[in-house]
Scaffold this motif. Structure first.
Motif, mmCIF file in Angstrom:
data_model
loop_
_atom_site.group_PDB
_atom_site.id
_atom_site.type_symbol
_atom_site.label_atom_id
_atom_site.label_comp_id
_atom_site.label_asym_id
_atom_site.label_seq_id
_atom_site.Cartn_x
_atom_site.Cartn_y
_atom_site.Cartn_z
ATOM 1 N N PRO A 12 -4.004 -26.617 -5.238
ATOM 2 C CA PRO A 12 -5.369 -26.355 -5.717
ATOM 3 C C PRO A 12 -5.567 -24.871 -5.937
ATOM 4 N N THR A 13 -6.504 -24.532 -6.794
ATOM 5 C CA THR A 13 -6.821 -23.135 -7.056
ATOM 6 C C THR A 13 -8.018 -22.721 -6.216
ATOM 7 N N TYR A 14 -7.862 -21.610 -5.481
ATOM 8 C CA TYR A 14 -8.993 -21.078 -4.714
ATOM 9 C C TYR A 14 -9.854 -20.279 -5.684
ATOM 10 N N ASP A 15 -10.985 -20.844 -6.055
ATOM 11 C CA ASP A 15 -11.827 -20.277 -7.102
ATOM 12 C C ASP A 15 -12.553 -19.028 -6.611
ATOM 13 N N VAL A 16 -12.225 -17.878 -7.204
ATOM 14 C CA VAL A 16 -12.884 -16.632 -6.814
ATOM 15 C C VAL A 16 -13.733 -16.061 -7.947
ATOM 16 N N VAL A 17 -13.842 -16.804 -9.047
ATOM 17 C CA VAL A 17 -14.638 -16.332 -10.177
ATOM 18 C C VAL A 17 -16.123 -16.467 -9.836
ATOM 19 N N GLU A 18 -16.854 -15.387 -10.003
ATOM 20 C CA GLU A 18 -18.275 -15.378 -9.687
ATOM 21 C C GLU A 18 -19.113 -15.159 -10.948
ATOM 22 N N ARG A 19 -20.344 -15.586 -10.886
ATOM 23 C CA ARG A 19 -21.289 -15.292 -11.953
ATOM 24 C C ARG A 19 -22.293 -14.274 -11.435
ATOM 25 N N ASP A 20 -23.127 -13.791 -12.290
ATOM 26 C CA ASP A 20 -24.110 -12.784 -11.911
ATOM 27 C C ASP A 20 -25.328 -13.480 -11.292
ATOM 28 N N TRP A 21 -25.220 -13.778 -9.994
ATOM 29 C CA TRP A 21 -26.285 -14.515 -9.312
ATOM 30 C C TRP A 21 -27.514 -13.640 -9.096
ATOM 31 N N ASN A 22 -28.680 -14.266 -9.160
ATOM 32 C CA ASN A 22 -29.912 -13.581 -8.747
ATOM 33 C C ASN A 22 -29.923 -13.421 -7.222
ATOM 34 N N ILE A 23 -29.484 -14.447 -6.554
ATOM 35 C CA ILE A 23 -29.335 -14.420 -5.091
ATOM 36 C C ILE A 23 -27.975 -15.025 -4.755
ATOM 37 N N LYS A 24 -27.163 -14.293 -4.047
ATOM 38 C CA LYS A 24 -25.785 -14.720 -3.771
ATOM 39 C C LYS A 24 -25.632 -15.029 -2.278
ATOM 40 N N LEU A 25 -25.516 -16.311 -1.972
ATOM 41 C CA LEU A 25 -25.417 -16.761 -0.579
ATOM 42 C C LEU A 25 -24.228 -17.703 -0.401
ATOM 43 N N ASN A 26 -23.157 -17.461 -1.145
ATOM 44 C CA ASN A 26 -22.094 -18.459 -1.219
ATOM 45 C C ASN A 26 -20.754 -18.028 -0.641
ATOM 46 N N ALA A 27 -20.612 -16.796 -0.157
ATOM 47 C CA ALA A 27 -19.274 -16.322 0.213
ATOM 48 C C ALA A 27 -19.178 -15.769 1.630
ATOM 49 N N ASN A 28 -20.212 -15.958 2.432
ATOM 50 C CA ASN A 28 -20.198 -15.476 3.827
ATOM 51 C C ASN A 28 -19.989 -13.971 3.936
ATOM 52 N N GLU A 29 -20.398 -13.249 2.912
ATOM 53 C CA GLU A 29 -20.263 -11.797 2.941
ATOM 54 C C GLU A 29 -21.378 -11.174 3.770
ATOM 55 N N CYS A 30 -21.160 -9.935 4.188
ATOM 56 C CA CYS A 30 -22.248 -9.166 4.778
ATOM 57 C C CYS A 30 -23.294 -8.957 3.696
ATOM 58 N N LEU A 324 -16.998 -33.247 4.640
ATOM 59 C CA LEU A 324 -18.082 -32.345 4.232
ATOM 60 C C LEU A 324 -18.929 -32.942 3.103
ATOM 61 N N GLU A 325 -18.934 -34.245 3.012
ATOM 62 C CA GLU A 325 -19.716 -34.907 1.975
ATOM 63 C C GLU A 325 -21.195 -34.533 2.108
ATOM 64 N N ASN A 326 -21.802 -34.188 0.972
ATOM 65 C CA ASN A 326 -23.220 -33.838 0.918
ATOM 66 C C ASN A 326 -23.566 -32.602 1.749
ATOM 67 N N CYS A 327 -22.615 -31.708 1.912
ATOM 68 C CA CYS A 327 -22.852 -30.491 2.699
ATOM 69 C C CYS A 327 -22.922 -29.251 1.807
ATOM 70 N N ILE A 328 -23.764 -28.332 2.211
ATOM 71 C CA ILE A 328 -23.918 -27.038 1.546
ATOM 72 C C ILE A 328 -23.865 -25.958 2.615
ATOM 73 N N ARG A 329 -23.104 -24.917 2.358
ATOM 74 C CA ARG A 329 -23.027 -23.775 3.270
ATOM 75 C C ARG A 329 -23.827 -22.623 2.682
ATOM 76 N N ILE A 330 -24.665 -22.021 3.522
ATOM 77 C CA ILE A 330 -25.534 -20.930 3.065
ATOM 78 C C ILE A 330 -25.298 -19.697 3.914
ATOM 79 N N SER A 331 -24.908 -18.610 3.278
ATOM 80 C CA SER A 331 -24.764 -17.340 3.995
ATOM 81 C C SER A 331 -26.143 -16.770 4.295
ATOM 82 N N ALA A 332 -26.242 -16.028 5.383
ATOM 83 C CA ALA A 332 -27.497 -15.359 5.717
ATOM 84 C C ALA A 332 -27.622 -14.113 4.847
ATOM 85 N N GLY A 333 -28.556 -14.140 3.910
ATOM 86 C CA GLY A 333 -28.784 -13.000 3.036
ATOM 87 C C GLY A 333 -29.839 -12.073 3.604
#
Length: 355
Positions: A12-30, A324-333
């Motif tokens: 599988p490909t680990y997808d690292v392509v990002e778009r220009d999000w208005n709010i980015k809470l998808n990568a567990n970044e600081c 992880l069916e029906n699961c969403i992970r949200i980073s603390a922004g």
């Protein structure tokens, strides 16, 4: 015709392509860049570098500082491009043909990929319905399979689950193969395997600067292990594999890590505030987290994720991934980002409650 190595096509490909999000809470970044006082020191340090020279004293300075902080010898530290590189090399060193590797599921998705890349046999160990790790059964799985490598992510990604230090120690006491504790999020949990590591020479702790210290773009990680392990696994790293800019930046950041304590506390507080509000919404389940993100389960997760994408909010949706069916992970922004996100989710839930 080009002939690629067998098995690569099916990876599988680990997808690292990002778009220009208005709010980015998808990568567990600081959720913040460097503190201003740290940034000033970093910029000053970088301005004095000899870019024409290979890294040497710069990486040594970082490694020696880490050794001092953990009360170990320099030879117990190995630097890398993020903890991901450490993990990859552990699979290469201890995995291989007919070698079994045991790791939790669901957990960091790269474990399976590293196992495949190293031609190892994957033995995923299923967490329970609340994403808890049964240490006794994990040990039994490792020993029954005569595994060469066991890995746990503590706290676990993407579930956020805290793994008690007592369970980590129980595993270490009862297996004899190499045992990697992936502590990418430990700064948000505080109970580290480094507290007991001196008793278990087969234990390897992997850490990163990407999360709590906000250096995801610099890619700096390190491992703490017995000198015999660092010497042997060091053979599979390329010469000068950690670049000079990243080494100097991480060295300064770690010198000034006290500057991050209020930020870490704020991310934890935001995580708890988000969890409290989201779990009050009808149909949403929030799992306890010891990281900088939360995992929610919602039977309309796919539709919610699509709606969020359309308005420029990025979260991590797992679709029908096993466990992880029906699961969403949200980073603390940032607080205002979190408020906007929760307001939108609340409106979505209210509008879809009777469907």
């Amino acid at each position: 015709m080009l002939k690629y190595r067998t098995g690569i096509k099916n990876l599988p490909t680990y997808d690292v392509v990002e778009r220009d999000w208005n709010i980015k809470l998808n990568a567990n970044e600081c959720n913040m860049n460097l503190p201003p006082v740290v940034e000033e020191r970093v910029m000053s340090g970088l301005s004095r570098l000899a870019f024409n020279r290979y890294p040497n004293t710069e990486t040594e300075s970082l490694a020696e500082q880490l050794a001092g902080a953990f009360h170990v010898q320099r030879g117990n530290i190995l630097l890398a491009n993020g903890s991901s590189e450490i993990l990859e090399k552990m699979f290469f060193c201890f995995g291989g043909r007919n070698h079994k590797v045991v790791y939790p599921r669901p957990s960091f998705s790269m474990y399976k990929i590293y196992a495949d890349l190293s031609n190892s046999i994957s033995v995923p160990f299923d967490l329970d319905e609340e994403y808890r790790l049964n240490a006794g059964k994990f040990v039994e799985t490792v020993n029954t399979n005569k595994a060469h490598l066991a890995v746990v992510c503590a706290p676990n990604n993407p579930t956020g689950t805290h793994i008690p230090l007592e369970d980590i120690e129980y595993i270490a006491q009862n297996i004899s193969c190499a045992f990697v504790v992936d502590e990418a999020y430990i700064e948000f949990d505080k109970k580290s395997a480094t507290e007991i590591q001196h008793k278990y020479p087969h234990m390897i702790v992997a850490r990163t600067f990407s999360k709590a210290y906000g250096l995801a773009g610099a890619r700096v990680g390190y491992m703490i292990a017995d000198k015999k392990i660092t010497e042997m696994t060091g053979k599979v790293f390329m010469p000068y594999h950690l670049n000079i800019l990243s080494a100097v930046t991480a060295d300064i950041v770690y010198q000034m890590r006290h500057e991050y304590e209020p930020r870490i506390a704020m991310m934890i507080a935001e995580r708890e505030r988000m969890a409290l509000q989201l779990k009050q919404m009808e149909g949403i389940k929030i799992y306890p987290s010891a990281t900088n993100f939360i995992l929610m389960k919602y039977d309309k997760a796919a539709a919610l994720n699509e709606y969020l994408i359309n308005i420029g909010i990025g979260v991590r949706s797992f679709g029908n991934a096993p466990g992880l069916e029906n699961c969403i992970r949200i980073s603390a922004g940032l607080r205002e980002e979190n408020d906007t996100f929760m307001k939108i989710v609340k409106e979505f839930v209210e509008n879809h409650t009777e469907e």
